[in-house]
Design a protein around this motif. Structure first.
Motif, PDB file in Angstrom:
ATOM      1  N   VAL A  35      -8.599  73.859  42.158  1.00 30.77           N
ATOM      2  CA  VAL A  35      -7.865  72.943  41.294  1.00 30.77           C
ATOM      3  C   VAL A  35      -8.824  71.822  40.915  1.00 30.77           C
ATOM      4  O   VAL A  35      -9.457  71.216  41.783  1.00 30.77           O
ATOM      5  N   LEU A  36      -8.956  71.582  39.616  1.00 27.09           N
ATOM      6  CA  LEU A  36      -9.831  70.516  39.140  1.00 27.09           C
ATOM      7  C   LEU A  36      -9.053  69.207  39.140  1.00 27.09           C
ATOM      8  O   LEU A  36      -8.010  69.094  38.503  1.00 27.09           O
ATOM      9  N   LEU A  37      -9.583  68.203  39.853  1.00 27.14           N
ATOM     10  CA  LEU A  37      -8.908  66.912  39.970  1.00 27.14           C
ATOM     11  C   LEU A  37      -9.870  65.785  39.611  1.00 27.14           C
ATOM     12  O   LEU A  37     -11.061  65.849  39.949  1.00 27.14           O
ATOM     13  N   PRO A  38      -9.387  64.735  38.935  1.00 27.03           N
ATOM     14  CA  PRO A  38     -10.224  63.540  38.777  1.00 27.03           C
ATOM     15  C   PRO A  38     -10.588  62.987  40.149  1.00 27.03           C
ATOM     16  O   PRO A  38      -9.808  63.089  41.104  1.00 27.03           O
ATOM     17  N   ALA A  39     -11.766  62.405  40.269  1.00 24.04           N
ATOM     18  CA  ALA A  39     -12.238  61.937  41.579  1.00 24.04           C
ATOM     19  C   ALA A  39     -11.277  60.933  42.215  1.00 24.04           C
ATOM     20  O   ALA A  39     -11.194  60.841  43.451  1.00 24.04           O
ATOM     21  N   ALA A  57       5.364  71.585  40.842  1.00 22.34           N
ATOM     22  CA  ALA A  57       6.062  70.549  40.069  1.00 22.34           C
ATOM     23  C   ALA A  57       5.106  69.559  39.417  1.00 22.34           C
ATOM     24  O   ALA A  57       5.548  68.623  38.751  1.00 22.34           O
ATOM     25  N   ALA A  58       3.800  69.763  39.589  1.00 21.93           N
ATOM     26  CA  ALA A  58       2.820  68.844  39.003  1.00 21.93           C
ATOM     27  C   ALA A  58       2.715  69.043  37.492  1.00 21.93           C
ATOM     28  O   ALA A  58       3.232  70.016  36.929  1.00 21.93           O
ATOM     29  N   ARG A  59       2.045  68.117  36.822  1.00 24.86           N
ATOM     30  CA  ARG A  59       1.735  68.263  35.401  1.00 24.86           C
ATOM     31  C   ARG A  59       0.547  69.203  35.266  1.00 24.86           C
ATOM     32  O   ARG A  59      -0.492  69.004  35.896  1.00 24.86           O
ATOM     33  N   TRP A  60       0.690  70.233  34.434  1.00 24.24           N
ATOM     34  CA  TRP A  60      -0.368  71.223  34.263  1.00 24.24           C
ATOM     35  C   TRP A  60      -0.788  71.317  32.802  1.00 24.24           C
ATOM     36  O   TRP A  60       0.004  71.062  31.891  1.00 24.24           O
ATOM     37  N   LEU A  61      -2.032  71.693  32.615  1.00 22.32           N
ATOM     38  CA  LEU A  61      -2.524  72.026  31.283  1.00 22.32           C
ATOM     39  C   LEU A  61      -2.280  73.503  31.025  1.00 22.32           C
ATOM     40  O   LEU A  61      -2.605  74.341  31.869  1.00 22.32           O
ATOM     41  N   ASP A  62      -1.726  73.812  29.872  1.00 20.94           N
ATOM     42  CA  ASP A  62      -1.541  75.207  29.474  1.00 20.94           C
ATOM     43  C   ASP A  62      -2.696  75.573  28.539  1.00 20.94           C
ATOM     44  O   ASP A  62      -2.707  75.193  27.376  1.00 20.94           O
ATOM     45  N   ALA A  63      -3.688  76.268  29.069  1.00 20.34           N
ATOM     46  CA  ALA A  63      -4.877  76.659  28.297  1.00 20.34           C
ATOM     47  C   ALA A  63      -5.154  78.128  28.573  1.00 20.34           C
ATOM     48  O   ALA A  63      -6.069  78.475  29.321  1.00 20.34           O
ATOM     49  N   ARG A 108       5.001  73.875  34.890  1.00 15.71           N
ATOM     50  CA  ARG A 108       5.354  73.595  33.498  1.00 15.71           C
ATOM     51  C   ARG A 108       4.213  72.835  32.819  1.00 15.71           C
ATOM     52  O   ARG A 108       3.620  71.925  33.402  1.00 15.71           O
ATOM     53  N   PRO A 109       3.896  73.189  31.577  1.00 18.12           N
ATOM     54  CA  PRO A 109       2.773  72.538  30.901  1.00 18.12           C
ATOM     55  C   PRO A 109       3.122  71.142  30.397  1.00 18.12           C
ATOM     56  O   PRO A 109       4.201  70.913  29.845  1.00 18.12           O
ATOM     57  N   ALA A 110       2.196  70.203  30.605  1.00 11.69           N
ATOM     58  CA  ALA A 110       2.326  68.878  30.012  1.00 11.69           C
ATOM     59  C   ALA A 110       1.632  68.827  28.662  1.00 11.69           C
ATOM     60  O   ALA A 110       1.990  68.026  27.798  1.00 11.69           O
ATOM     61  N   LEU A 111       0.621  69.678  28.479  1.00 12.42           N
ATOM     62  CA  LEU A 111      -0.122  69.746  27.222  1.00 12.42           C
ATOM     63  C   LEU A 111      -0.659  71.158  27.063  1.00 12.42           C
ATOM     64  O   LEU A 111      -1.068  71.787  28.045  1.00 12.42           O
ATOM     65  N   ARG A 112      -0.656  71.661  25.844  1.00 11.10           N
ATOM     66  CA  ARG A 112      -1.177  72.989  25.573  1.00 11.10           C
ATOM     67  C   ARG A 112      -2.474  72.881  24.784  1.00 11.10           C
ATOM     68  O   ARG A 112      -2.527  72.176  23.758  1.00 11.10           O
ATOM     69  N   TYR A 113      -3.511  73.570  25.241  1.00  8.27           N
ATOM     70  CA  TYR A 113      -4.799  73.606  24.548  1.00  8.27           C
ATOM     71  C   TYR A 113      -5.040  75.032  24.070  1.00  8.27           C
ATOM     72  O   TYR A 113      -5.183  75.948  24.877  1.00  8.27           O
ATOM     73  N   GLU A 114      -5.092  75.213  22.756  1.00  5.48           N
ATOM     74  CA  GLU A 114      -5.302  76.539  22.182  1.00  5.48           C
ATOM     75  C   GLU A 114      -6.746  76.660  21.721  1.00  5.48           C
ATOM     76  O   GLU A 114      -7.051  76.562  20.535  1.00  5.48           O
ATOM     77  N   ALA A 133      -8.885  63.287  31.792  1.00 11.35           N
ATOM     78  CA  ALA A 133      -8.170  62.192  31.134  1.00 11.35           C
ATOM     79  C   ALA A 133      -6.731  62.057  31.624  1.00 11.35           C
ATOM     80  O   ALA A 133      -5.996  61.181  31.149  1.00 11.35           O
ATOM     81  N   GLY A 134      -6.329  62.908  32.558  1.00  7.43           N
ATOM     82  CA  GLY A 134      -5.010  62.794  33.153  1.00  7.43           C
ATOM     83  C   GLY A 134      -3.903  63.558  32.455  1.00  7.43           C
ATOM     84  O   GLY A 134      -2.724  63.327  32.728  1.00  7.43           O
ATOM     85  N   HIS A 135      -4.257  64.484  31.576  1.00  5.42           N
ATOM     86  CA  HIS A 135      -3.225  65.225  30.850  1.00  5.42           C
ATOM     87  C   HIS A 135      -2.640  66.383  31.644  1.00  5.42           C
ATOM     88  O   HIS A 135      -1.673  67.000  31.190  1.00  5.42           O
ATOM     89  N   GLY A 136      -3.222  66.708  32.780  1.00  8.22           N
ATOM     90  CA  GLY A 136      -2.664  67.771  33.606  1.00  8.22           C
ATOM     91  C   GLY A 136      -3.719  68.441  34.460  1.00  8.22           C
ATOM     92  O   GLY A 136      -4.928  68.281  34.238  1.00  8.22           O
ATOM     93  N   LEU A 137      -3.260  69.192  35.446  1.00  8.88           N
ATOM     94  CA  LEU A 137      -4.165  69.943  36.315  1.00  8.88           C
ATOM     95  C   LEU A 137      -4.546  71.261  35.669  1.00  8.88           C
ATOM     96  O   LEU A 137      -3.847  71.771  34.798  1.00  8.88           O
ATOM     97  N   THR A 138      -5.648  71.804  36.110  1.00  6.41           N
ATOM     98  CA  THR A 138      -6.047  73.132  35.672  1.00  6.41           C
ATOM     99  C   THR A 138      -6.734  73.846  36.820  1.00  6.41           C
ATOM    100  O   THR A 138      -7.312  73.216  37.712  1.00  6.41           O
ATOM    101  N   LEU A 139      -6.648  75.168  36.800  1.00  6.16           N
ATOM    102  CA  LEU A 139      -7.251  76.004  37.835  1.00  6.16           C
ATOM    103  C   LEU A 139      -8.449  76.723  37.224  1.00  6.16           C
ATOM    104  O   LEU A 139      -8.339  77.326  36.159  1.00  6.16           O
ATOM    105  N   LEU A 140      -9.590  76.665  37.923  1.00 10.35           N
ATOM    106  CA  LEU A 140     -10.822  77.244  37.410  1.00 10.35           C
ATOM    107  C   LEU A 140     -11.571  77.959  38.524  1.00 10.35           C
ATOM    108  O   LEU A 140     -11.385  77.642  39.709  1.00 10.35           O
TER     109      LEU A 140
END
Length: 289
Positions: free
Chosen positions: A167-171, A188-194, A215-221, A234-241
């Motif tokens: 999980v990528l997190l801001p420091a 239940a966290a805010r996630w990025l839908d990419a 649930r996505p807080a922001l979608r990146y296409e 920037a705090g728009h959501g978590l992402t898994l990489l």
């Protein structure tokens, strides 16, 4: 069904116009009308209303079948042409952005290669239709489990590698000091839908036991991983990489997923037995001749 008639029908339905379809296909409008009439007679049902030009209920059902059918025909043609083609040309590799790690990049030929970064679902189709010689696809899976890919043609897949996911997190994030995280605790966290740059949220839901979380807080296409990580920082959501991608992001912390046991899996997709540069790349990535 005559595939020429089917292709005409799909074009008319897509453009909602007999005249536009005629211009696109290089036919006369009369020929297009005759194609549609012949297909309707063959199937024994009206497929389009004429004013406006929209599919009937039967026509909508036919459209569901038409795309995969025409794709399989294109794939069959490309496969035959590929086998009969003259000697070795350059190599075109279709790849998901998170498959292009250091090992894959180092394995590419020194010259004559084209890398096409595509949406994940488009990679098998690119290989099947011959617009790419090989494909690199990835996803979230249990260790040693194969990926589930779209059934677009008789394709062969080979496992290339697996690595941990993070999980990528801001420091400064409250969870950044953790040594590991459970996916279920983050549903239940805010996630990025990419879906084409990171690991799709649908795969996270499946790995986390299903349900309606993540649930996505922001979608990146898009397919640019740098944009995805910038949005996350920037705090728009978590992402898994995959770890190799998440660990190198400045200003971020990559916290491993410890439960459930899942990995980032990469597979190579091809048709038949690759030749030339494609065969050599496969040998390096998969270890097979």
């Amino acid at each position: 069904m005559d595939p020429h008639l089917l292709r005409t029908y799909v074009t008319v339905a897509r453009l909602s116009s007999f005249s536009e379809a005629a211009r696109t296909l290089g036919y006369t409008q009369s020929a297009v009308s005759q194609h549609i009439a012949a297909l309707e007679q063959d199937l024994g049902a009206p497929l389009l209303t004429r004013r406006p030009v929209v599919p009937t209920a039967v026509g909508e059902r036919l459209l569901e079948h038409a795309g995969p059918l025409l794709l399989r025909l294109d794939a069959a043609r490309a496969d035959v042409v590929r086998m009969a083609a003259a000697p070795e040309h350059g190599l075109t590799l279709a790849a998901a952005p998170t498959t292009l790690g250091p090992r894959a990049v180092a394995a590419l030929p020194a010259a004559g290669v084209t890398v096409r970064v595509l949406a994940r679902d488009g990679i098998p189709a690119a290989v099947a239709t011959g617009t790419a010689d090989l494909g690199l696809v990835d996803g979230l899976a249990a260790p040693s489990d194969p990926l589930r890919l779209p059934d677009v043609a008789p394709l062969t897949t080979h496992g290339v590698g697996e690595e941990p996911v993070c999980v990528l997190l801001p420091a400064a994030h409250p969870l950044a000091r953790r040594t590991g995280l459970r996916l279920a605790d983050l549903s239940a966290a805010r996630w990025l839908d990419a879906p084409d740059a990171g690991l799709p949220l649908a795969q996270l839901r499946a790995a986390g036991g299903g349900g309606h979380g993540f649930r996505p807080a922001l979608r990146y296409e898009g397919t640019d991983v740098r944009v995805l990580t910038a949005l996350s920082l920037a705090g728009h959501g978590l992402t898994l990489l995959p770890r190799s991608v998440a660990a190198g992001v400045p200003g971020a912390v990559a916290v491993p997923v410890t439960e459930p046991r899942v990995v980032h899996r990469t597979e190579l997709v091809c048709t038949g037995a690759p030749r030339g540069a494609a065969a050599r790349l496969m040998e390096v990535l998969v270890g097979r001749k």
